[in-house]
Design a protein around this motif. Structure first.
Motif, PDB file in Angstrom:
ATOM      1  N   CYS A 116      -7.235  -0.520  -8.476  1.00 61.46           N
ATOM      2  CA  CYS A 116      -7.498   0.048  -7.151  1.00 61.46           C
ATOM      3  C   CYS A 116      -8.992   0.317  -6.944  1.00 61.46           C
ATOM      4  O   CYS A 116      -9.543   0.032  -5.879  1.00 61.46           O
ATOM      5  CB  CYS A 116      -6.701   1.337  -6.966  1.00 61.46           C
ATOM      6  SG  CYS A 116      -4.908   1.098  -7.007  1.00 61.46           S
ATOM      7  N   SER A 137      -8.805   3.921   0.871  1.00 57.24           N
ATOM      8  CA  SER A 137      -8.221   3.496  -0.405  1.00 57.24           C
ATOM      9  C   SER A 137      -9.151   3.772  -1.581  1.00 57.24           C
ATOM     10  O   SER A 137      -8.722   4.291  -2.620  1.00 57.24           O
ATOM     11  CB  SER A 137      -7.894   2.001  -0.352  1.00 57.24           C
ATOM     12  OG  SER A 137      -6.951   1.727   0.651  1.00 57.24           O
ATOM     13  N   CYS A 182      -0.055   3.535  -3.148  1.00 55.62           N
ATOM     14  CA  CYS A 182      -0.621   4.861  -2.895  1.00 55.62           C
ATOM     15  C   CYS A 182       0.340   5.960  -3.364  1.00 55.62           C
ATOM     16  O   CYS A 182      -0.100   6.967  -3.937  1.00 55.62           O
ATOM     17  CB  CYS A 182      -0.927   5.031  -1.411  1.00 55.62           C
ATOM     18  SG  CYS A 182      -1.809   6.559  -1.018  1.00 55.62           S
ATOM     19  N   HIS A 208       0.821  -1.209   0.000  1.00 53.71           N
ATOM     20  CA  HIS A 208       0.000   0.000   0.000  1.00 53.71           C
ATOM     21  C   HIS A 208       0.858   1.264   0.000  1.00 53.71           C
ATOM     22  O   HIS A 208       0.433   2.296  -0.529  1.00 53.71           O
ATOM     23  CB  HIS A 208      -0.948  -0.009   1.204  1.00 53.71           C
ATOM     24  CG  HIS A 208      -2.122  -0.906   1.005  1.00 53.71           C
ATOM     25  ND1 HIS A 208      -3.291  -0.481   0.406  1.00 53.71           N
ATOM     26  CD2 HIS A 208      -2.317  -2.216   1.293  1.00 53.71           C
ATOM     27  CE1 HIS A 208      -4.155  -1.484   0.345  1.00 53.71           C
ATOM     28  NE2 HIS A 208      -3.585  -2.545   0.872  1.00 53.71           N
ATOM     29  N   HIS A 239      -0.981   6.849   4.584  1.00 51.33           N
ATOM     30  CA  HIS A 239      -2.081   5.991   4.128  1.00 51.33           C
ATOM     31  C   HIS A 239      -1.847   4.543   4.533  1.00 51.33           C
ATOM     32  O   HIS A 239      -2.742   3.872   5.064  1.00 51.33           O
ATOM     33  CB  HIS A 239      -2.213   6.098   2.611  1.00 51.33           C
ATOM     34  CG  HIS A 239      -2.935   4.952   1.981  1.00 51.33           C
ATOM     35  ND1 HIS A 239      -4.310   4.847   1.981  1.00 51.33           N
ATOM     36  CD2 HIS A 239      -2.470   3.835   1.333  1.00 51.33           C
ATOM     37  CE1 HIS A 239      -4.669   3.730   1.364  1.00 51.33           C
ATOM     38  NE2 HIS A 239      -3.573   3.111   0.964  1.00 51.33           N
ATOM     39  N   SER A 240      -0.631   4.032   4.281  1.00 51.58           N
ATOM     40  CA  SER A 240      -0.325   2.640   4.577  1.00 51.58           C
ATOM     41  C   SER A 240      -0.349   2.360   6.076  1.00 51.58           C
ATOM     42  O   SER A 240      -0.879   1.336   6.517  1.00 51.58           O
ATOM     43  CB  SER A 240       1.048   2.276   3.999  1.00 51.58           C
ATOM     44  OG  SER A 240       1.294   0.898   4.129  1.00 51.58           O
ATOM     45  N   LEU A 283      -3.987   2.041   7.272  1.00 53.96           N
ATOM     46  CA  LEU A 283      -4.611   0.762   6.923  1.00 53.96           C
ATOM     47  C   LEU A 283      -4.061  -0.380   7.775  1.00 53.96           C
ATOM     48  O   LEU A 283      -4.831  -1.202   8.295  1.00 53.96           O
ATOM     49  CB  LEU A 283      -4.378   0.451   5.443  1.00 53.96           C
ATOM     50  CG  LEU A 283      -5.278   1.143   4.421  1.00 53.96           C
ATOM     51  CD1 LEU A 283      -4.970   0.612   3.030  1.00 53.96           C
ATOM     52  CD2 LEU A 283      -6.746   0.927   4.740  1.00 53.96           C
ATOM     53  N   ASP A 332      -3.118  -8.991   1.198  1.00 50.06           N
ATOM     54  CA  ASP A 332      -3.697  -7.671   0.996  1.00 50.06           C
ATOM     55  C   ASP A 332      -4.772  -7.471   2.048  1.00 50.06           C
ATOM     56  O   ASP A 332      -5.308  -8.440   2.601  1.00 50.06           O
ATOM     57  CB  ASP A 332      -4.273  -7.541  -0.415  1.00 50.06           C
ATOM     58  CG  ASP A 332      -4.510  -6.086  -0.813  1.00 50.06           C
ATOM     59  OD1 ASP A 332      -4.133  -5.195  -0.034  1.00 50.06           O
ATOM     60  OD2 ASP A 332      -5.065  -5.853  -1.898  1.00 50.06           O
ATOM     61  N   TYR A 385     -10.776  -1.858  -4.052  1.00 46.68           N
ATOM     62  CA  TYR A 385     -10.923  -1.133  -2.795  1.00 46.68           C
ATOM     63  C   TYR A 385     -12.155  -0.243  -2.712  1.00 46.68           C
ATOM     64  O   TYR A 385     -12.353   0.424  -1.693  1.00 46.68           O
ATOM     65  CB  TYR A 385      -9.669  -0.286  -2.536  1.00 46.68           C
ATOM     66  CG  TYR A 385      -8.404  -1.104  -2.505  1.00 46.68           C
ATOM     67  CD1 TYR A 385      -8.179  -2.024  -1.497  1.00 46.68           C
ATOM     68  CD2 TYR A 385      -7.440  -0.965  -3.503  1.00 46.68           C
ATOM     69  CE1 TYR A 385      -7.020  -2.790  -1.468  1.00 46.68           C
ATOM     70  CE2 TYR A 385      -6.280  -1.722  -3.490  1.00 46.68           C
ATOM     71  CZ  TYR A 385      -6.078  -2.631  -2.470  1.00 46.68           C
ATOM     72  OH  TYR A 385      -4.944  -3.396  -2.451  1.00 46.68           O
TER      73      TYR A 385
END
Length: 323
Positions: A266, A215, A121, A117, A167-168, A171, A192, A270
């Motif tokens: 994506c 996401s 991203c 990710h 972002h990662s 998550l 994932d 997501y």
């Protein structure tokens, strides 16, 4: 009825009474040994070409002074991200093709999700910045070098990497807090977030909504911004000379191809609840193994400056070997 209520525990109780999962089993793409050997060869070739193609782009851009411009600075970043992106999943997939036990530790699974990710991203943000770069170059060429100065390019590069990291972390922070007590099979060839949280021993509805909000929203918003940006660029090209218009259209077409292939995955994965479809693995293969290979092909075969720089670099190498 009372006996049944005592015998049937809820998921929370199960999570407390059972040992936590220490490893996951990756279902993979096939269970047929012969097919796995074929897939091993195919993906080994794809991965080798991906590394060679993207590495060649980075070396060419660094080597040729004429390519030290904002557009090629971001293109070299894209190639570097593609190398990292494919390396997160493909080597493990290749090893699993030759292994009877396709297991991955819990920590390894978390690391794979984090870096997947992070690079994905960051690439989304980078593609958006590249669209902005083309917008400034085509719609405001007189002020291009001022607007996209070296300092601004470095600032944008740092910002997109920071955005991908945040972002990662968000998550992964949500994912590792969930209790995992079995089952252990991840219905894919890599870890994932959507298939992993399906294995949690608790209700994941809120997490799924947050994933879609995170996401999915990032993918959709960036895709809309990119399409609008290129739409504005195409409108502004109407009054350009034929040669300049052709070159700009070629560059934009290459960018749009990459954007469609990458963001299409994506949005598909997501922007919906974590429900498995048979197409998920096919889309994931393109996302992790095919798209990183297509980028150098698209940007070199359709780019006259890159082809000139490659020929120049190869010519110098041949001349030096002759001497």
């Amino acid at each position: 009825m009372e006996m049944e209520e005592k015998v049937t525990p809820n998921w929370t109780a199960a999570a407390q009474n059972q040992s936590l999962v220490t490893e996951f089993i990756l279902v993979g793409l096939s269970n047929d040994p012969e097919m796995q050997l074929v897939l091993f060869v195919v993906f080994l070739v794809l991965y080798t070409l991906t590394l060679a193609g993207n590495f060649l782009i980075v070396v060419t851009i660094v080597h040729d002074q004429a390519l030290h411009t904002p557009m090629y600075f971001f293109l070299s970043n894209l190639s570097f991200i593609d190398i990292c992106h494919s390396t997160v999943t493909v080597p493990k997939m290749l090893a699993d093709f030759l292994s009877a036990e396709k297991t991955i530790s819990f920590g390894g699974c978390v690391a794979q999700m984090f870096f997947l990710h992070l690079f994905a991203c960051t690439e989304i943000f980078l593609l958006t910045v590249m669209a902005y770069d083309r917008y400034v170059a085509i719609c405001n060429p007189m002020h291009y070098l001022t607007v996209m100065s070296h300092k601004v390019c470095l600032l944008l590069a740092g910002t997109i990497w920071l955005g991908g990291t945040v972002h990662s972390l968000a998550l992964i922070g949500m994912t590792i807090k969930l209790p995992y007590c079995g089952p252990q099979e991840v219905d894919n060839f890599f870890c994932d977030v959507p298939p992993v949280i399906k294995l949690a021993c608790t209700d994941t509805y809120i997490i799924e909504v947050l994933i879609i909000s995170n996401s999915g929203l990032i993918s959709v918003v960036c895709f809309v911004v990119l399409v609008v940006s290129y739409g504005v660029i195409l409108v502004s090209l109407r009054n350009r000379f034929a040669e300049g218009r052709r070159k700009a259209l070629s560059t934009c077409a290459a960018h749009l191809t990459v954007v469609t292939l990458f963001l299409g995955h994506c949005i598909f994965i997501y922007s919906r609840p974590s429900t498995s479809f048979k197409e998920d693995k096919v889309v994931s293969v393109f996302f992790t193994a095919v798209t990183p290979l297509l980028n150098p092909i698209i940007y070199t075969l359709r780019n006259e400056d890159m082809k000139r720089a490659l020929n120049k670099m190869v010519g110098r190498k041949v001349d030096s070997e002759k001497k």
